[in-house]
Write an enzyme that holds these catalytic residues in place. Structure first.
Site, PDB file in Angstrom:
ATOM      1  N   SER A   1      -1.146   1.091   5.038  1.00 27.21           N
ATOM      2  CA  SER A   1      -1.049  -0.296   3.897  1.00 27.21           C
ATOM      3  C   SER A   1      -1.737  -1.416   4.530  1.00 27.21           C
ATOM      4  O   SER A   1      -2.032  -2.147   3.300  1.00 27.21           O
ATOM      5  CB  SER A   1       0.293  -0.080   3.703  1.00 27.21           C
ATOM      6  OG  SER A   1       0.970   0.690   2.746  1.00 27.21           O
TER       7      SER A   1
ATOM      8  N   ASN B   1      -3.467  -5.688   0.088  1.00 31.97           N
ATOM      9  CA  ASN B   1      -2.338  -5.818   0.345  1.00 31.97           C
ATOM     10  C   ASN B   1      -1.865  -7.596   0.709  1.00 31.97           C
ATOM     11  O   ASN B   1      -1.167  -7.282   0.467  1.00 31.97           O
ATOM     12  CB  ASN B   1      -1.618  -4.985   1.351  1.00 31.97           C
ATOM     13  CG  ASN B   1      -0.898  -3.115   1.020  1.00 31.97           C
ATOM     14  OD1 ASN B   1      -0.945  -3.814  -0.359  1.00 31.97           O
ATOM     15  ND2 ASN B   1      -0.650  -2.898   1.325  1.00 31.97           N
TER      16      ASN B   1
ATOM     17  N   HIS C   1      -7.345   3.562   2.240  1.00 31.15           N
ATOM     18  CA  HIS C   1      -6.140   3.123   1.539  1.00 31.15           C
ATOM     19  C   HIS C   1      -5.710   3.260   0.294  1.00 31.15           C
ATOM     20  O   HIS C   1      -6.829   2.470  -1.026  1.00 31.15           O
ATOM     21  CB  HIS C   1      -6.232   1.537   1.921  1.00 31.15           C
ATOM     22  CG  HIS C   1      -4.892   1.426   1.119  1.00 31.15           C
ATOM     23  ND1 HIS C   1      -4.551  -0.347   0.873  1.00 31.15           N
ATOM     24  CD2 HIS C   1      -3.859   1.748   0.811  1.00 31.15           C
ATOM     25  CE1 HIS C   1      -3.432  -0.567   0.242  1.00 31.15           C
ATOM     26  NE2 HIS C   1      -2.832   0.507   0.344  1.00 31.15           N
TER      27      HIS C   1
END
Ligand code: NAD
Length: 294
Positions: free
Chosen positions: A116, A188, A137
């Site tokens: 992540s 993220n 990802h």
């Protein structure tokens, strides 16, 4: 590319195996916990049958399921052109796995990590062939979400990066090219800021999770709010990611006491039937009063 090995058959690995098989590849799925592997295979059957009924599969659910073979160990890696790692968000565990994979598979095999937030360059630091490690990802639920960030580590070769971008397109996902290998990549970094703020507002008693989720849906057009996302992803995984952020970025990042409390209480999200919300057997959710955790 013909054979793909997916290592880690949890929430992400099971979904990745499914979409790769749906695209026609032959898939091996391995997990160190046989119960996880069994659960993933059941969920893949359930999900592909549902997609078949809706007319959303190119082949039959049975044909897709047949392409996925459970692998008891990593020896199958030697027959694969691509390996996708989706084990716990833990730098040590991932590095150990890459060392074992490098002992088995030839130098040309691409190894992709679904981390992540951990930089690819950091994960490839001890590898004999760091040029073969790339980030892919995926977003969950993988059978539904179309986005995959493809991350180029400092040592990832151009050829490995381009082949990985092509591979992601070939499984009907949109690749986003990330050319600088920084913690959290692109999506993220943005999501972590929103999630951290949302957790903080709840901890301070400013608003309840269900109200913030409604706010993000109707105010900002999110299809699901931050607490719904975290429940779907797994609160245990969110906590591991939060801890990895802290070890990468230092004391500017706090480990959310709310996530810690929920994990301690076994409220790990939708998979446990309880997280920020309570889930009924039919999957519908109900608000949960977090003050009960104190
Ligand atoms: N959950 C999400 O929404 C999400 C989204 C994007 C990326 N990720 C990342 O994907 C990875 C997996 O996350 P997840 O949510 O699927 O976690 P999960 O806990 O659902 O599954 C992890 C699986 O890995 C297995 N495992 C652990 N160590 C192993 C090893 N050495 N060899 C083989 N199997 C091993 C576990 O038994 C488990 O089944 C993590 O790096 C996570 O940060 C998660």
């Amino acid at each position: 590319m013909k054979n793909v090995l997916v290592v880690g058959a949890g929430y992400m690995g099971g979904g990745i195996a499914q979409v790769v098989a749906q695209a026609g590849y032959s898939v091996y799925l391995h997990d160190s916990n046989p119960a996880s592997l069994e659960k993933a295979l059941k969920e893949i059957s359930w999900s592909t049958e549902k997609l078949e009924k809706k007319g959303l599969l190119r082949d039959s659910a049975a044909a897709v399921r047949k392409r996925i073979k459970p692998a008891a160990d990593l020896s199958v890696a030697r027959d694969c052109q691509m390996i996708i790692e989706a084990v716990y968000e833990d730098e040590g565990i991932k590095k150990q796995l890459f060392a074992r994979l490098e002992d088995v598979c030839p130098g040309g095999t691409i190894i992709a990590t679904n981390t992540s937030i951990i930089p690819i360059t950091r994960l490839s630091a001890d590898m004999r062939h760091p040029e073969r490690l790339v980030g892919t990802h995926f977003f969950g639920p993988v059978p539904i979400m179309k986005l995959v960030e493809v991350i180029k580590g400092e040592k990832t070769s151009d050829a490995v990066f381009e082949k990985s971008v092509e591979f992601i397109s070939s499984i009907d996902k949109y690749p986003v090219r990330v050319m600088k290998d920084i913690p959290g990549f692109v999506m993220n970094r943005i999501n972590a800021m929103a999630a951290q703020e949302a957790f903080d507002l709840v901890e301070k008693g400013v608003a309840a999770p269900e109200d913030i989720d409604i706010g993000m849906r109707y105010g900002f057009g999110w299809t699901v709010g931050p607490f719904e996302i975290t429940d779907n992803s797994g609160i245990d995984t969110a906590l591991l990611v939060n801890m990895a952020w802290r070890s990468l970025l230092g004391k500017d990042v706090t480990v959310s006491p709310l996530l810690e409390k929920l994990v301690k209480a076994g409220r790990t999200g939708r998979k446990a039937g309880k997280g920020f919300y309570d889930y009924l057997p039919d999957g519908k959710k109900q608000p949960f009063d977090l003050r009960k955790l104190d």
